[in-house]
Design a protein around this motif. Sequence first.
Motif, mmCIF file in Angstrom:
data_model
loop_
_atom_site.group_PDB
_atom_site.id
_atom_site.type_symbol
_atom_site.label_atom_id
_atom_site.label_comp_id
_atom_site.label_asym_id
_atom_site.label_seq_id
_atom_site.Cartn_x
_atom_site.Cartn_y
_atom_site.Cartn_z
ATOM 1 N N ASP A 96 17.234 8.462 9.722
ATOM 2 C CA ASP A 96 17.171 7.612 8.531
ATOM 3 C C ASP A 96 17.502 8.372 7.248
ATOM 4 O O ASP A 96 17.450 7.810 6.166
ATOM 5 C CB ASP A 96 15.782 6.968 8.398
ATOM 6 N N GLU A 115 27.001 3.463 11.934
ATOM 7 C CA GLU A 115 26.620 2.060 12.087
ATOM 8 C C GLU A 115 25.448 1.904 13.038
ATOM 9 O O GLU A 115 25.245 2.700 13.959
ATOM 10 C CB GLU A 115 27.814 1.256 12.601
ATOM 11 N N ASN A 116 24.659 0.859 12.744
ATOM 12 C CA ASN A 116 23.519 0.492 13.596
ATOM 13 C C ASN A 116 22.543 1.650 13.776
ATOM 14 O O ASN A 116 22.055 1.924 14.865
ATOM 15 C CB ASN A 116 24.009 -0.002 14.959
ATOM 16 N N ASN A 117 22.251 2.336 12.660
ATOM 17 C CA ASN A 117 21.238 3.379 12.661
ATOM 18 C C ASN A 117 20.039 2.889 11.851
ATOM 19 O O ASN A 117 19.941 1.702 11.561
ATOM 20 C CB ASN A 117 21.824 4.668 12.084
ATOM 21 N N ASN A 118 19.140 3.785 11.479
ATOM 22 C CA ASN A 118 17.952 3.379 10.720
ATOM 23 C C ASN A 118 18.038 3.770 9.247
ATOM 24 O O ASN A 118 17.019 3.900 8.575
ATOM 25 C CB ASN A 118 16.698 4.009 11.337
ATOM 26 N N ILE A 119 19.243 3.964 8.745
ATOM 27 C CA ILE A 119 19.406 4.441 7.374
ATOM 28 C C ILE A 119 18.982 3.361 6.375
ATOM 29 O O ILE A 119 19.392 2.217 6.477
ATOM 30 C CB ILE A 119 20.874 4.826 7.117
ATOM 31 N N LYS A 120 18.143 3.804 5.418
ATOM 32 C CA LYS A 120 17.743 2.900 4.336
ATOM 33 C C LYS A 120 18.367 3.317 3.009
ATOM 34 O O LYS A 120 18.562 2.495 2.124
ATOM 35 C CB LYS A 120 16.221 2.879 4.226
ATOM 36 N N ASN A 141 22.909 -1.018 8.982
ATOM 37 C CA ASN A 141 21.812 -0.200 8.464
ATOM 38 C C ASN A 141 20.991 -1.013 7.472
ATOM 39 O O ASN A 141 21.527 -1.852 6.745
ATOM 40 C CB ASN A 141 22.356 1.063 7.787
#
Length: 520
Positions: A96, A115-120, A141
């Motif tokens: 993230d 893409e489709n990670n937990n990055i905020k 994300n």
Amino acid sequence: MGNASRPFRRIAYFLCLLSVLLLTEGKKPVKPKCPAWCTCTKDNALCENARSIPRSVPPDVISLSFVRSAFTKIPEGSFLLTPSLQLLLFTSNTFDVISDDAFMGLPHLEYLFIENNNIKSISRNTFRGLKSLIHLDLRGNAFNCDCKLKWLVEWLGTTNATVEDIYCESPPEYKKRKINSLSSKEFDCIITEFEVYQSLPYQSLSVDTFSYMNDEHVVIAQPFTGKCIFLEWDHVEVMFRNYDNITGTSTVVCKPIVIESQLYVIVAQLFGGSHIYKRDIFANKFIKIQDIEILKIRKPNDIETFRIAEDWYFVVADSSKAGFTTVYKWNGNGFYSHQSLHAWYRDTDVEYLEISGKPHLILSSSSQRPVIYQWNKGTNEFVKRFDIQDMEDAYAVKHFKVKEDVYICLTRFIGDSKVMKWGGSAFLDLQRMPSRGSMVFQPLQINNYQYAILGSDYSFTQVYYWDAEKAKFVKFQELNVQAPRSFIHVSIDKQRDFLFASSFKGTTLIYKHEIVDLSA
């Protein structure tokens, strides 16, 4: 980004995925330099369930992919050992955080898929050094579109890379908004605050600032020592220091006035009479030049200086039962009594202001409602106009302007203090502030920020900030000042802004006005 470029972006994306699939179709891996959880060929590497960013990937690979990895962040300089990378893909991972300069040392990277990670959120220097970037994909994300993401909005408006549409997940007002379409103007990221900068070990009543000899000065009235303390800014020590005093008895107001480059100070005292001093630049000290008539000024409580046309005046609010609030005029050699406004009213405060371009005075009194006087050009005197209704027991009235509108802050020791707005023929109620033990409600402007500070003898001082959209004050900050009596803004070299807070029972405090950029 036009529609013509979309087929190209899709082809690049599928070529990336195809390279990942080909890695698992019988290609003979190059094992010596490939981590255990990665599969490598001559030009490509696929890492699944990786616990960290590998350092042993062959340096000449041009495509590197991470799928379902377990690491929580991409640290700075993670790919310094793979300078030949042209394509980098992260999909369905759990990290993230992407640090500043995470992709440093990748001068040839053209395609970046995250893409489709937990990055905020993403650090503002994440993409620094990616000079060859053609395509960026940040879909899937959960971005928090707050001030920390403002830089990305600005970057998207300047980059030459094609960026797939990405969306905000929070805060609620931005949920499902397209980040690509946001404007940096939608982010209000500049805040201010007052922080204690310096403490002066004495009690005080009035605090005033004045410009003299190309410098800013401060004068503070000390009631218990009977002194006027003069301060100046020490550019070496970076603090305020005392450089002179005027010694008297029971001093309540020290009011400076500069006339034709000459500094005068009106010193109001409860006992021993009030006096006027002149700054002698050759002797480098203050010299008493005039006494103020004691029959009229028996118990001074406030002084206001002002100029009408080419003439200088000051007015003393007298709070005794037998005194007169009196206007004094400069005649070239000294000040003489020009007009006594009224007797027996026990005035506690006087405020000079202009309404519709005309000079006015507002007198506050412990025995009646505030009274408004207007200057009469024919007689060169102030004439009583009307009272301010429903404001009995107003201790003081101070004014401020927002654009062309005139407002006043009215202080009450018991009951609600008020903000009122000039409506053309009278002041109208705008806002009430609960106040107990308040003797000062001071509006002041610092640069483009309008504040009002409501002091209290029984609780914290409340700082209010003017909300332009709501057209009223909102709570902003609490200050711990014991029995405050006055607040004044002091600007040094147009670079530093300070708030002086007098204290009748404690130490005099100096706050620094800090401007903080939350997007930094």
